[in-house]
Design a protein around this motif. Structure first.
Motif, PDB file in Angstrom:
ATOM      1  N   LYS A  95       0.843  -1.187   0.000  1.00  0.00           N
ATOM      2  CA  LYS A  95       0.000   0.000   0.000  1.00  0.00           C
ATOM      3  C   LYS A  95       0.878   1.236   0.000  1.00  0.00           C
ATOM      4  CE  LYS A  95      -4.079  -2.092   1.599  1.00  0.00           C
ATOM      5  NZ  LYS A  95      -4.973  -2.233   0.503  1.00  0.00           N
ATOM      6  N   ILE A  96       0.387   2.293  -0.704  1.00  0.00           N
ATOM      7  CA  ILE A  96       1.074   3.586  -0.720  1.00  0.00           C
ATOM      8  C   ILE A  96       0.380   4.504   0.285  1.00  0.00           C
ATOM      9  CG2 ILE A  96       1.556   5.638  -2.094  1.00  0.00           C
ATOM     10  CD1 ILE A  96       1.787   3.851  -4.533  1.00  0.00           C
ATOM     11  N   TRP A  97       1.144   5.107   1.146  1.00  0.00           N
ATOM     12  CA  TRP A  97       0.611   6.098   2.084  1.00  0.00           C
ATOM     13  C   TRP A  97       1.701   7.124   2.356  1.00  0.00           C
ATOM     14  CZ3 TRP A  97      -4.123   7.306   3.535  1.00  0.00           C
ATOM     15  CH2 TRP A  97      -4.280   8.225   4.572  1.00  0.00           C
ATOM     16  N   VAL A  98       1.509   8.333   1.812  1.00  0.00           N
ATOM     17  CA  VAL A  98       2.504   9.393   1.931  1.00  0.00           C
ATOM     18  C   VAL A  98       1.871  10.552   2.707  1.00  0.00           C
ATOM     19  CG1 VAL A  98       4.108  10.884   0.695  1.00  0.00           C
ATOM     20  CG2 VAL A  98       3.406   8.693  -0.311  1.00  0.00           C
ATOM     21  N   PRO A 102      -0.670  16.280  -0.185  1.00  0.00           N
ATOM     22  CA  PRO A 102      -1.823  17.086   0.218  1.00  0.00           C
ATOM     23  C   PRO A 102      -2.925  16.208   0.798  1.00  0.00           C
ATOM     24  CG  PRO A 102      -1.052  17.729  -1.964  1.00  0.00           C
ATOM     25  CD  PRO A 102      -0.304  16.484  -1.597  1.00  0.00           C
ATOM     26  N   PRO A 103      -3.728  16.734   1.709  1.00  0.00           N
ATOM     27  CA  PRO A 103      -4.815  15.948   2.297  1.00  0.00           C
ATOM     28  C   PRO A 103      -5.709  15.339   1.231  1.00  0.00           C
ATOM     29  CG  PRO A 103      -4.563  18.023   3.472  1.00  0.00           C
ATOM     30  CD  PRO A 103      -3.654  18.095   2.281  1.00  0.00           C
ATOM     31  N   GLY A 104      -5.963  14.053   1.359  1.00  0.00           N
ATOM     32  CA  GLY A 104      -6.777  13.343   0.390  1.00  0.00           C
ATOM     33  C   GLY A 104      -5.981  12.638  -0.679  1.00  0.00           C
ATOM     34  N   PRO A 109       1.454   8.036  -5.243  1.00  0.00           N
ATOM     35  CA  PRO A 109       2.905   8.239  -5.215  1.00  0.00           C
ATOM     36  C   PRO A 109       3.206   9.716  -5.432  1.00  0.00           C
ATOM     37  CG  PRO A 109       2.241   7.205  -7.280  1.00  0.00           C
ATOM     38  CD  PRO A 109       1.028   7.211  -6.398  1.00  0.00           C
ATOM     39  N   PRO A 110       4.128  10.303  -4.701  1.00  0.00           N
ATOM     40  CA  PRO A 110       4.376  11.750  -4.783  1.00  0.00           C
ATOM     41  C   PRO A 110       4.648  12.255  -6.189  1.00  0.00           C
ATOM     42  CG  PRO A 110       5.532  10.807  -2.905  1.00  0.00           C
ATOM     43  CD  PRO A 110       4.971   9.653  -3.680  1.00  0.00           C
ATOM     44  N   GLY A 111       5.270  11.420  -7.019  1.00  0.00           N
ATOM     45  CA  GLY A 111       5.629  11.869  -8.357  1.00  0.00           C
ATOM     46  C   GLY A 111       4.454  12.174  -9.257  1.00  0.00           C
ATOM     47  N   ILE A 112       3.243  11.721  -8.907  1.00  0.00           N
ATOM     48  CA  ILE A 112       2.072  11.947  -9.754  1.00  0.00           C
ATOM     49  C   ILE A 112       1.188  13.060  -9.216  1.00  0.00           C
ATOM     50  CG2 ILE A 112       0.419  10.396  -8.629  1.00  0.00           C
ATOM     51  CD1 ILE A 112       1.063  10.761 -12.438  1.00  0.00           C
ATOM     52  N   VAL A 113       1.499  13.594  -8.047  1.00  0.00           N
ATOM     53  CA  VAL A 113       0.644  14.591  -7.407  1.00  0.00           C
ATOM     54  C   VAL A 113       0.873  15.969  -8.033  1.00  0.00           C
ATOM     55  CG1 VAL A 113       0.141  15.808  -5.260  1.00  0.00           C
ATOM     56  CG2 VAL A 113       0.534  13.336  -5.236  1.00  0.00           C
ATOM     57  N   GLU A 114      -0.210  16.619  -8.478  1.00  0.00           N
ATOM     58  CA  GLU A 114      -0.187  18.005  -8.973  1.00  0.00           C
ATOM     59  C   GLU A 114      -1.034  18.835  -8.017  1.00  0.00           C
ATOM     60  OE1 GLU A 114       1.165  19.686 -11.384  1.00  0.00           O
ATOM     61  OE2 GLU A 114       1.957  18.226 -12.827  1.00  0.00           O
ATOM     62  N   SER A 115      -0.404  19.484  -7.080  1.00  0.00           N
ATOM     63  CA  SER A 115      -1.137  20.212  -6.048  1.00  0.00           C
ATOM     64  C   SER A 115      -1.496  21.631  -6.463  1.00  0.00           C
ATOM     65  CB  SER A 115      -0.316  20.257  -4.759  1.00  0.00           C
ATOM     66  OG  SER A 115       0.923  20.908  -4.983  1.00  0.00           O
ATOM     67  N   GLU A 116      -0.945  22.114  -7.559  1.00  0.00           N
ATOM     68  CA  GLU A 116      -1.215  23.474  -8.023  1.00  0.00           C
ATOM     69  C   GLU A 116      -1.681  23.452  -9.474  1.00  0.00           C
ATOM     70  OE1 GLU A 116       2.183  25.682  -5.263  1.00  0.00           O
ATOM     71  OE2 GLU A 116       2.442  25.555  -7.444  1.00  0.00           O
ATOM     72  N   SER A 117      -2.409  24.499  -9.846  1.00  0.00           N
ATOM     73  CA  SER A 117      -2.849  24.644 -11.229  1.00  0.00           C
ATOM     74  C   SER A 117      -2.524  26.062 -11.685  1.00  0.00           C
ATOM     75  CB  SER A 117      -4.351  24.344 -11.344  1.00  0.00           C
ATOM     76  OG  SER A 117      -4.752  24.341 -12.705  1.00  0.00           O
ATOM     77  N   ASP A 118      -3.155  26.521 -12.754  1.00  0.00           N
ATOM     78  CA  ASP A 118      -2.899  27.864 -13.263  1.00  0.00           C
ATOM     79  C   ASP A 118      -4.071  28.294 -14.126  1.00  0.00           C
ATOM     80  OD1 ASP A 118      -2.455  26.875 -16.020  1.00  0.00           O
ATOM     81  OD2 ASP A 118      -0.625  26.024 -15.165  1.00  0.00           O
ATOM     82  N   LEU A 119      -3.976  29.480 -14.685  1.00  0.00           N
ATOM     83  CA  LEU A 119      -5.016  30.003 -15.570  1.00  0.00           C
ATOM     84  C   LEU A 119      -4.559  30.024 -17.020  1.00  0.00           C
ATOM     85  CD1 LEU A 119      -6.302  32.981 -13.371  1.00  0.00           C
ATOM     86  CD2 LEU A 119      -7.249  30.680 -13.574  1.00  0.00           C
ATOM     87  N   TYR A 120      -3.507  29.306 -17.340  1.00  0.00           N
ATOM     88  CA  TYR A 120      -3.014  29.259 -18.710  1.00  0.00           C
ATOM     89  C   TYR A 120      -3.955  28.433 -19.580  1.00  0.00           C
ATOM     90  CZ  TYR A 120       1.318  30.535 -16.276  1.00  0.00           C
ATOM     91  OH  TYR A 120       2.246  31.134 -15.474  1.00  0.00           O
TER      92      TYR A 120
END
Length: 427
Positions: A95-98, A102-104, A109-120
């Motif tokens: 099991k993966i648990w990091v 970010p919560p949820g 796996p950390p390498g797939i997490v995109e915690s920010e976005s943009d308006l582009y």
């Protein structure tokens, strides 16, 4: 009498013939079965995970549809048996648990997490890495209405097509809209908020078809900011301008303004205001012979501490400019139900330290507050009162509510920590 050995010898050849016939029939049946079903899906076969670990079989079948199932199994078996190839996979019970995700997102796996976005804005074709020819570094938000459609169109055509627009709220006049737009270079993403609820009429303009339109009737800029300018959405921008619609910017240049903000280390700022128009606080009054100022004198009794608002650490909510880090703090302080933002200007100091050195007014780049009634007139008339009167009454009420919440939150924190609270400085 016959010999027992002779009888045994006679039966043995018959048994061999029966075995050979049975085997032949089984082989023949298997051959015809294979011919009849040549493309049995591997994804429907219940194979042990040790045989086919971490393999997307449906993808393989799609990519190599001309290959038979048996050929794919044979190919994979040969790869597995090759000692020079190391196949690594995660067991079924792993099991993966990091917890630092970010919560949820702890199971990712950390390498797939995109915690920010943009308006582009992105294309629907080509390589993602080639979508953007330029990434704006700054964000400016103000408001438009249908009544100024032609005026805004004339202004937009003078701005590079690389600028992006999000539309919603308030009315702008021709000279105002024109000058405001041309002051911001292609380094800016321009965000427009419509509160008149009319956006489809803008489709006649080619640039509008490429724009992002957000329209909710009769909402304020702080309502929009809380819902559409989350810090994780605007994290790509170094500075965020959140401005009213009735500002004259004939004497303002955004690029030069940012240079001065950086030079003096301001995290929260605003342009100086023309002294003869719409002036409420001495702190925001433009000084003619300085680049910036961070302190002033007010009416007697207004400033118990020269380092606190409204004599220092203070800008108005009319035309604030936030650094990325300061906005992350301020956004969390904006209350969901208090939409006018009154009282927020006195609390901005809580987001930077030392506030009397990080909050200031830029005198060399100044604006004019024209005081044009717009959103105020969108209120509800009744009992002999004009629409703006009800709006102004709510503004004052929200100021009182915000102060009470801040004082209460401070007191609750200090009590929980077992610390004696300092004297409240909320105005």
């Amino acid at each position: 009498m016959g010999s027992p050995t002779r009888v045994g010898n006679i039966r043995k050849p018959k048994e061999k013939m029966r075995f050979v016939a049975t085997a032949f029939v089984a082989i023949l049946f298997g051959f015809f079965l294979g011919v009849s079903f040549p493309t049995i899906s591997l994804t429907k076969m219940n194979l042990p995970s040790s045989l086919l670990p971490s393999i997307d079989l449906s993808y393989i079948e799609d990519k190599y549809s001309g290959f038979s199932t048996q050929a794919l199994v044979n190919a994979w078996s040969s790869l597995k048996s090759n000692r020079d190839i190391s196949v690594k996979y995660i067991p079924n019970d792993a099991k993966i648990w990091v917890p630092t995700n970010p919560p949820g997102a702890e199971r990712l796996p950390p390498g797939i997490v995109e915690s920010e976005s943009d308006l582009y804005l992105r294309r629907l074709w080509g390589l993602p890495s080639e979508d953007l020819t330029i990434k704006p570094k700054y964000l400016v938000t103000f408001t438009v209405g249908l009544a100024q459609k032609q005026n805004i169109n004339a202004a937009v055509k003078k701005v590079t097509s690389l600028l992006k627009f999000i539309c919603s709220s308030c009315f702008l006049f021709l000279s105002l809209a024109k000058s405001m737009l041309v002051q911001f270079s292609e380094n800016f993403t321009i965000v427009l908020f419509h509160y008149d609820g009319r956006t489809s009429e803008w489709d006649e303009f080619e640039w509008s078809k490429r724009a992002i339109h957000v329209s909710i009737r009769k909402q304020t800029k702080w309502w929009y900011a809380k819902r559409f300018l989350h810090p994780d959405i605007v994290a790509s921008y170094e500075y965020i301008f959140i401005w009213d619609e009735d500002l004259g910017v004939e004497h303002f240049n955004a690029e030069e303004y940012i240079k001065l903000v950086r030079k003096h280390g301001l995290e929260i700022s605003q342009p100086g205001l023309e002294p003869n128009n719409g002036l409420t606080w001495q702190m925001t009054k433009r000084r003619g012979h300085s680049e910036v100022h961070m302190q002033t004198e007010e009416k007697p009794g207004w400033c118990n501490d020269p380092h606190l608002p409204p004599c220092a650490a203070f800008v108005e909510i009319m035309a604030p400019v936030f650094s990325r880090d300061a906005w992350r703090c301020v956004w969390h302080m904006i209350q969901n139900d208090l939409v006018h933002g009154w009282g927020l200007d006195f609390a901005l100091r809580r987001c930077v330290e030392p506030a009397h050195e990080k909050i200031g007014v830029v005198d060399a780049q100044w604006i004019v507050h024209q005081g044009v009634p717009s959103l105020g007139n969108q209120g509800q008339a009744g009992s002999g009162r004009a629409p703006w009167e009800g709006v102004r009454e709510r503004c004052r009420r929200e100021w009182t509510m915000f102060q009470a919440r801040m004082v209460g939150a401070e007191r609750a924190y200090f009590e929980e920590m077992g610390i004696d609270p300092p004297n409240s400085t909320a105005r």
